[in-house]
Write a protein that holds these residues in place. Structure first.
Motif, PDB file in Angstrom:
ATOM      1  N   ARG A  75       0.819  -1.213   0.000  1.00 27.64           N
ATOM      2  CA  ARG A  75       0.000   0.000   0.000  1.00 27.64           C
ATOM      3  C   ARG A  75       0.858   1.270   0.000  1.00 27.64           C
ATOM      4  NH1 ARG A  75      -3.751  -2.387  -2.273  1.00 27.64           N
ATOM      5  NH2 ARG A  75      -5.339  -3.445  -1.061  1.00 27.64           N
ATOM      6  N   ARG A  81       0.116  -0.093  -4.852  1.00 30.44           N
ATOM      7  CA  ARG A  81      -0.940   0.248  -3.889  1.00 30.44           C
ATOM      8  C   ARG A  81      -2.342  -0.076  -4.384  1.00 30.44           C
ATOM      9  NH1 ARG A  81       0.567   6.050  -4.745  1.00 30.44           N
ATOM     10  NH2 ARG A  81       1.789   5.709  -2.859  1.00 30.44           N
ATOM     11  N   GLY A 104      -4.180  -3.126   5.452  1.00 34.11           N
ATOM     12  CA  GLY A 104      -4.305  -2.734   4.056  1.00 34.11           C
ATOM     13  C   GLY A 104      -4.973  -3.754   3.170  1.00 34.11           C
ATOM     14  N   ASP A 106      -7.868  -5.889   1.343  1.00 32.39           N
ATOM     15  CA  ASP A 106      -9.227  -5.606   0.885  1.00 32.39           C
ATOM     16  C   ASP A 106     -10.219  -6.604   1.457  1.00 32.39           C
ATOM     17  OD1 ASP A 106      -8.793  -3.435  -1.198  1.00 32.39           O
ATOM     18  OD2 ASP A 106      -7.441  -4.974  -1.938  1.00 32.39           O
ATOM     19  N   ASP A 151      -5.660   6.235  -4.631  1.00 26.93           N
ATOM     20  CA  ASP A 151      -6.493   5.905  -3.470  1.00 26.93           C
ATOM     21  C   ASP A 151      -6.266   6.904  -2.342  1.00 26.93           C
ATOM     22  OD1 ASP A 151      -7.683   3.711  -4.633  1.00 26.93           O
ATOM     23  OD2 ASP A 151      -6.143   2.326  -3.966  1.00 26.93           O
ATOM     24  N   THR A 163      -8.416   2.740   1.753  1.00 26.64           N
ATOM     25  CA  THR A 163      -8.392   1.412   1.165  1.00 26.64           C
ATOM     26  C   THR A 163      -9.333   1.428  -0.043  1.00 26.64           C
ATOM     27  OG1 THR A 163     -10.267   0.526   2.425  1.00 26.64           O
ATOM     28  CG2 THR A 163      -8.080   0.422   3.465  1.00 26.64           C
ATOM     29  N   ARG A 164      -9.232   0.416  -0.875  1.00 21.39           N
ATOM     30  CA  ARG A 164     -10.088   0.378  -2.056  1.00 21.39           C
ATOM     31  C   ARG A 164     -11.562   0.284  -1.661  1.00 21.39           C
ATOM     32  NH1 ARG A 164      -7.708  -4.043  -6.027  1.00 21.39           N
ATOM     33  NH2 ARG A 164      -9.123  -3.053  -7.480  1.00 21.39           N
ATOM     34  N   THR A 205     -15.255  -1.084   8.233  1.00 22.58           N
ATOM     35  CA  THR A 205     -14.802  -0.263   7.111  1.00 22.58           C
ATOM     36  C   THR A 205     -15.435   1.121   7.155  1.00 22.58           C
ATOM     37  OG1 THR A 205     -14.659  -2.294   5.799  1.00 22.58           O
ATOM     38  CG2 THR A 205     -14.498  -0.213   4.613  1.00 22.58           C
TER      39      THR A 205
END
Length: 233
Positions: A75, A81, A104, A106, A151, A163-164, A205
């Motif tokens: 990341r 990243r 980091g 997903d 990001d 984060t994504r 999240t």
């Protein structure tokens, strides 16, 4: 429309797991996946320096650099990243899920797991979602600046990295402000698979996203018991 070919790097120090990944991805060759399997983070970093990948399947317990350490390194680098990271751990406790996400990753998958579950997670990471964000929309929210490629989010001049999953959630909220989004809708739109702890992962999240938005903008992300979340401005 067929899925674009996905290059996967699987990192696990257990020889039996490495053999499993080799068989698993060999069987998926016609499904659009190609994979390289290595035993530690050092070899993974060496390969990634030469050839980028789309997804990293990463064991939590690695010799030398840990799985969490490797995720953080990925990341931190502009070159890696944006890769999808699936963290594989030996336990399925909420605390371990949180640690995996905070490093980091997903997504998180506990051993032992079913091959169909692993495949569903891979498709979820690989799917090209129809979540788009027009840059002009940001003008509605002075003080918020998004850099999707990196990001990154700038909040009233302060830079933070998302984060994504946080980025995808934020794009939903910014595209439809003042609209209440059901918990199940947010999960399906951003994760897109079944999980026994989906509500916990979603809450973790969203909590992280709220903190990164800072006090002023974080207060705009409101929770409505039994109804969902809204970004109210």
């Amino acid at each position: 429309m067929p899925m674009e070919r996905q290059r996967v790097l699987a990192v696990d120090d257990d020889e039996e797991m490495r053999r499993f990944y080799e068989r698993f991805f060999l069987a998926l060759r016609n499904e659009g996946f190609t994979a390289t399997v290595v035993p530690d983070a050092e070899q993974a970093l060496g390969l990634l320096a030469l050839d980028p990948v789309d997804i990293v399947v990463l064991d939590w317990s690695l010799p030398g650099i840990s799985g969490a350490g490797l995720a953080k390194a990925l990341r931190a680098s502009a070159k890696t990243r944006s890769v999808g990271i699936l963290m594989v751990t030996g336990r399925s406790s909420p605390a371990e899920t949180v640690l995996a996400l905070e490093s980091g990753a997903d997504d998180h998958l506990a051993k032992p797991f079913d091959e169909k579950v692993l495949l569903a997670r891979l498709y979820s990471l690989a799917r090209r979602r129809a979540l788009t964000f027009d840059s002009h929309l940001a003008s509605r929210f002075p003080g918020l600046e998004l850099d999707e490629e990196a990001d990154r989010l700038r909040v009233d001049g302060r830079r933070t990295r998302l984060t994504r999953k946080e980025m995808d959630l934020l794009k939903i909220f910014l595209q439809r402000p003042n609209v209440r989004h059901a918990h199940t809708y947010l999960w399906d739109a951003v994760w897109g698979y079944e999980s026994d702890i989906w509500d916990h992962v979603l809450m973790v999240t969203l909590s992280s996203l709220r903190k990164k938005l800072g006090r002023k903008w974080g207060e705009c992300l409101k929770s409505y018991r039994g109804q969902g979340y809204a970004f109210e401005v």
